[in-house]
Motif scaffolding. Sequence first.
Motif, PDB file in Angstrom:
ATOM      1  N   ASP A 150      -2.321  -5.125   6.996  1.00 34.58           N
ATOM      2  CA  ASP A 150      -2.589  -3.846   7.624  1.00 34.58           C
ATOM      3  C   ASP A 150      -1.252  -3.085   7.563  1.00 34.58           C
ATOM      4  N   GLU A 151      -1.268  -1.881   6.989  1.00 38.34           N
ATOM      5  CA  GLU A 151       0.008  -1.193   6.723  1.00 38.34           C
ATOM      6  C   GLU A 151       0.828  -0.918   7.986  1.00 38.34           C
ATOM      7  N   ASP A 152       0.157  -0.460   9.051  1.00 40.73           N
ATOM      8  CA  ASP A 152       0.896  -0.148  10.288  1.00 40.73           C
ATOM      9  C   ASP A 152       1.512  -1.415  10.865  1.00 40.73           C
ATOM     10  N   ARG A 153       0.731  -2.476  10.822  1.00 45.16           N
ATOM     11  CA  ARG A 153       1.219  -3.757  11.352  1.00 45.16           C
ATOM     12  C   ARG A 153       2.424  -4.241  10.528  1.00 45.16           C
ATOM     13  N   PHE A 154       2.356  -3.996   9.211  1.00 41.84           N
ATOM     14  CA  PHE A 154       3.458  -4.445   8.369  1.00 41.84           C
ATOM     15  C   PHE A 154       4.747  -3.684   8.686  1.00 41.84           C
ATOM     16  N   ILE A 155       4.618  -2.404   8.957  1.00 42.99           N
ATOM     17  CA  ILE A 155       5.810  -1.599   9.294  1.00 42.99           C
ATOM     18  C   ILE A 155       6.444  -2.162  10.569  1.00 42.99           C
ATOM     19  N   GLN A 156       5.574  -2.444  11.543  1.00 39.87           N
ATOM     20  CA  GLN A 156       6.035  -3.018  12.818  1.00 39.87           C
ATOM     21  C   GLN A 156       6.699  -4.386  12.584  1.00 39.87           C
ATOM     22  N   TRP A 157       6.003  -5.215  11.814  1.00 38.05           N
ATOM     23  CA  TRP A 157       6.470  -6.584  11.541  1.00 38.05           C
ATOM     24  C   TRP A 157       7.822  -6.549  10.829  1.00 38.05           C
ATOM     25  N   SER A 158       7.974  -5.667   9.827  1.00 38.41           N
ATOM     26  CA  SER A 158       9.253  -5.666   9.099  1.00 38.41           C
ATOM     27  C   SER A 158      10.390  -5.175   9.973  1.00 38.41           C
ATOM     28  N   ALA A 159      10.086  -4.292  10.946  1.00 37.49           N
ATOM     29  CA  ALA A 159      11.155  -3.851  11.859  1.00 37.49           C
ATOM     30  C   ALA A 159      11.606  -5.042  12.721  1.00 37.49           C
ATOM     31  N   GLN A 160      10.665  -5.948  13.010  1.00 40.54           N
ATOM     32  CA  GLN A 160      11.026  -7.123  13.831  1.00 40.54           C
ATOM     33  C   GLN A 160      11.640  -8.251  12.991  1.00 40.54           C
ATOM     34  N   HIS A 161      11.535  -8.152  11.658  1.00 37.33           N
ATOM     35  CA  HIS A 161      12.040  -9.211  10.771  1.00 37.33           C
ATOM     36  C   HIS A 161      12.966  -8.596   9.730  1.00 37.33           C
ATOM     37  N   PRO A 162      14.179  -8.186  10.152  1.00 37.31           N
ATOM     38  CA  PRO A 162      15.082  -7.505   9.216  1.00 37.31           C
ATOM     39  C   PRO A 162      15.351  -8.350   7.968  1.00 37.31           C
ATOM     40  N   THR A 166      10.417  -7.136   2.072  1.00 36.02           N
ATOM     41  CA  THR A 166      10.306  -6.802   0.640  1.00 36.02           C
ATOM     42  C   THR A 166       8.871  -7.055   0.166  1.00 36.02           C
ATOM     43  N   PRO A 167       8.441  -6.366  -0.905  1.00 42.10           N
ATOM     44  CA  PRO A 167       7.079  -6.605  -1.406  1.00 42.10           C
ATOM     45  C   PRO A 167       6.839  -8.077  -1.744  1.00 42.10           C
ATOM     46  N   ARG A 168       7.833  -8.746  -2.317  1.00 44.64           N
ATOM     47  CA  ARG A 168       7.643 -10.148  -2.704  1.00 44.64           C
ATOM     48  C   ARG A 168       7.371 -11.021  -1.478  1.00 44.64           C
ATOM     49  N   ILE A 169       8.178 -10.836  -0.441  1.00 47.15           N
ATOM     50  CA  ILE A 169       8.022 -11.674   0.755  1.00 47.15           C
ATOM     51  C   ILE A 169       6.725 -11.316   1.479  1.00 47.15           C
ATOM     52  N   ALA A 170       6.429 -10.010   1.546  1.00 45.86           N
ATOM     53  CA  ALA A 170       5.186  -9.575   2.206  1.00 45.86           C
ATOM     54  C   ALA A 170       3.976 -10.226   1.526  1.00 45.86           C
ATOM     55  N   GLU A 171       3.982 -10.200   0.196  1.00 37.08           N
ATOM     56  CA  GLU A 171       2.851 -10.765  -0.550  1.00 37.08           C
ATOM     57  C   GLU A 171       2.763 -12.279  -0.339  1.00 37.08           C
TER      58      GLU A 171
END
Length: 250
Positions: A150-162, A166-171
Amino acid sequence: MDEIYSVRMRAAEGGPHEKGGFHISGGETLVLKQSLEEAARQLLKKAISHSRGEADYIQLVVEKIEVKKLVRLTPLSVSTDVVQSVEEGRQQAVIHLRSLGVSESAIRNGLELLLSSTNLRGAAVLSASTGQRLDLYKDRGIRATRMGWDEDRFIQWSAQHPGLGTPRIAEAIALATKVAHAPFMVAELCWSDDPEYITGYIASRKTGYVRITQLKEKGSLCGGRIFYVMDQVDLASLQTYLEEIPVWIG
Ligand code: PML
């Protein structure tokens, strides 16, 4: 919920995989319609700028998903084992796999398989007790598809996981989360077949997504995924879950 699409890509050099082409790259995601063009563009970019070689066959498949079939999962928790060498990294992998009940022979077979595979595009399914390979797909393996953030959740998640957004790790996290929730799944072992990328991981519902900073030597084309399963697994249902059930990570 809005309309959702699955976007899948696979790329090879020397013709399609099934005609002997060398696997270059693969990728998949689930996205809302408004992000479809961008997702297709990103996957195409991944296919044409890969350190494994120059793709001359690229397949991009776009399919609308039936929203009522979506399974929602929260991403696995993430931790990182920082290691100083490939040997130390593999030793860490062994420790985690042992703690999950994967037998010594299954661990050895999994590591040997990844070390000798330079053209495995899906995952090899291994019995966690005997180490025997259970799928019959050789270089194709079983490919986990139809999962995305979910794009919004990913934005939130990446802010919590500096550093992890990256696309590779997200995938990889989306894939590992789907795989970890498969029936009779014990653990996943993965390192990339990209010669430039040496971080890999062990994942399971118990351990979460455990990154290990060195699992192979730089420059090596070997890599792929091992799915360790219990012997009670029904391979056909496992394959249906991994390849067909859409999973939304949020
Ligand atoms: C791949 O790119 O093929 C797999 C990536 C594995 C590790 C990603 C990470 O957590 O750094």
